[in-house]
Design an enzyme around this catalytic site. Structure first.
Site, PDB file in Angstrom:
ATOM      1  CE  LYS A  13      -2.112   0.462   3.906  1.00 32.19           C
ATOM      2  NZ  LYS A  13      -1.775   1.698   4.610  1.00 32.19           N
ATOM      3  NE  ARG A  88      -3.489   0.726  10.492  1.00 27.50           N
ATOM      4  CZ  ARG A  88      -2.796   1.846  10.618  1.00 27.50           C
ATOM      5  NH1 ARG A  88      -3.158   2.751  11.509  1.00 27.50           N
ATOM      6  NH2 ARG A  88      -1.736   2.060   9.864  1.00 27.50           N
ATOM      7  NE  ARG A 127       9.892  -4.669   5.580  1.00 22.69           N
ATOM      8  CZ  ARG A 127       8.767  -3.975   5.750  1.00 22.69           C
ATOM      9  NH1 ARG A 127       8.285  -3.250   4.764  1.00 22.69           N
ATOM     10  NH2 ARG A 127       8.112  -4.037   6.883  1.00 22.69           N
ATOM     11  NE  ARG A 156       9.961  -2.867  10.195  1.00 25.32           N
ATOM     12  CZ  ARG A 156       8.819  -2.217  10.077  1.00 25.32           C
ATOM     13  NH1 ARG A 156       8.808  -0.921  10.032  1.00 25.32           N
ATOM     14  NH2 ARG A 156       7.675  -2.846   9.984  1.00 25.32           N
ATOM     15  NE  ARG A 167       2.919  -5.803  11.486  1.00 20.34           N
ATOM     16  CZ  ARG A 167       3.988  -5.950  10.702  1.00 20.34           C
ATOM     17  NH1 ARG A 167       4.933  -6.806  11.005  1.00 20.34           N
ATOM     18  NH2 ARG A 167       4.103  -5.236   9.608  1.00 20.34           N
TER      19      ARG A 167
END
Ligand SMILES: [Zn+2]
Length: 211
Positions: A13, A88, A127, A156, A167
Site C-alpha cells: 500500500k 483501521r 526484508r 525489524r 498482525r
C-alpha cells in the site's frame, strides 16, 4: 475525490499510494505523518497527542481525526486526497465520515489491497532495513552494509514471521467489518489483487476506480 486506502501490512500500500497520487493528480495524506508533524509543530491537538504518547497511551481517534481535519483544510487538498492509514476500525470509519461531513466532503472510494497471507510472510521475512537511515532492502542478509549510508542492515522485530502472522490476524479481524460498514453506507469499495508487479497492481487499482 477522497480515496481511502486499506491493505494488509506488507501488501504494498505504501508503494502504491504515491503512484496513485501521481496518476490521479491529488496528494496523499498519511495519518502517521500528519500526527508526527502536529506533535513537532506544537499545535493544540499536537500537544494533546504528545501528552498521550508520553503517558504510553494510544492517541484517541478524536485527536487524530482533529489533526487530519486541520490538515485537510489546506488548499492542496481542495481537489481531493488519498488517505493512507486513516481507517483501521469501524469507529474510525464512522469518525472520518462525521469529520468529512463537517468539511462538506465525503469518502468517494475505498481501495483494499489484498494478498495471500503466506505471500506476505515470505515478502516481509525477506526484508531488512538499514539501522541508520531505515532504507528497506529485499534479498539481503542481516549485517550487510547499506548502499546509501554504510549502516548495517537489520531485521525489524515486526518482520519476524510470528509477529507478521499476529498482525495479519488483527488486520483481518478489524478490516472485514470496516469494508462491510463502507458497503452498507453505499461507498464504492474495491478489493484489488496485490500480487504482481508494481505496475500490474497500479493498473488494477486505477481500473477499479474507473480511471
Ligand atoms: Zn542506510
Amino acid at each position: 475525490m477522497i480515496l481511502v486506502l486499506f491493505g494488509k501490512p506488507g501488501a504494498g500500500k505504501g508503494t502504491q499510494a504515491p503512484l496513485l497520487a501521481e496518476s490521479l493528480g491529488v496528494p496523499t495524506l498519511a495519518t502517521g505523518d500528519v500526527l508526527r508533524a502536529a506533535v513537532r509543530g506544537g499545535t493544540k491537538l499536537g500537544l494533546e497527542a504528545k501528552a498521550c504518547m508520553e503517558r504510553g497511551e494510544l492517541v484517541p481517534d478524536s485527536i487524530i481525526l482533529g489533526i487530519v481535519a486541520e490538515e485537510l483544510k489546506q488548499p492542496q487538498y481542495a481537489k481531493g486526497v488519498i488517505l493512507d492509514g486513516a481507517v483501521r476500525t469501524v469507529p474510525q470509519a464512522e469518525g472520518l465520515a462525521t469529520m468529512l461531513e463537517g468539511l462538506g466532503r465525503k469518502v468517494d472510494a475505498v481501495l483494499a489491497f489484498d494478498i495471500d497471507n503466506e505471500e506476505i510472510v515470505r515478502r516481509l521475512s525477506d526484508r531488512t532495513v538499514c539501522e541508520k537511515c531505515q532504507t528497506p532492502y529485499s534479498g539481503r542478509k542481516v549485517g550487510d552494509i547499506c548502499d546509501k549510508c554504510g549502516g548495517a542492515l537489520v531485521r525489524r522485530k515486526d518482520d519476524d514471521p510470528e509477529a507478521i502472522r499476529t498482525r495479519l490476524k488483527a488486520y483481518e479481524e478489524q478490516t472485514a467489518p470496516v469494508l462491510d460498514w463502507y458497503m452498507k453506507h453505499g461507498d464504492q469499495v474495491a478489493v484489488v489483487d496485490a500480487v504482481g508487479t508494481i505496475d500490474d497492481v497500479k493498473r488494477r487499482a486505477l481500473g477499479a476506480l474507473g480511471k
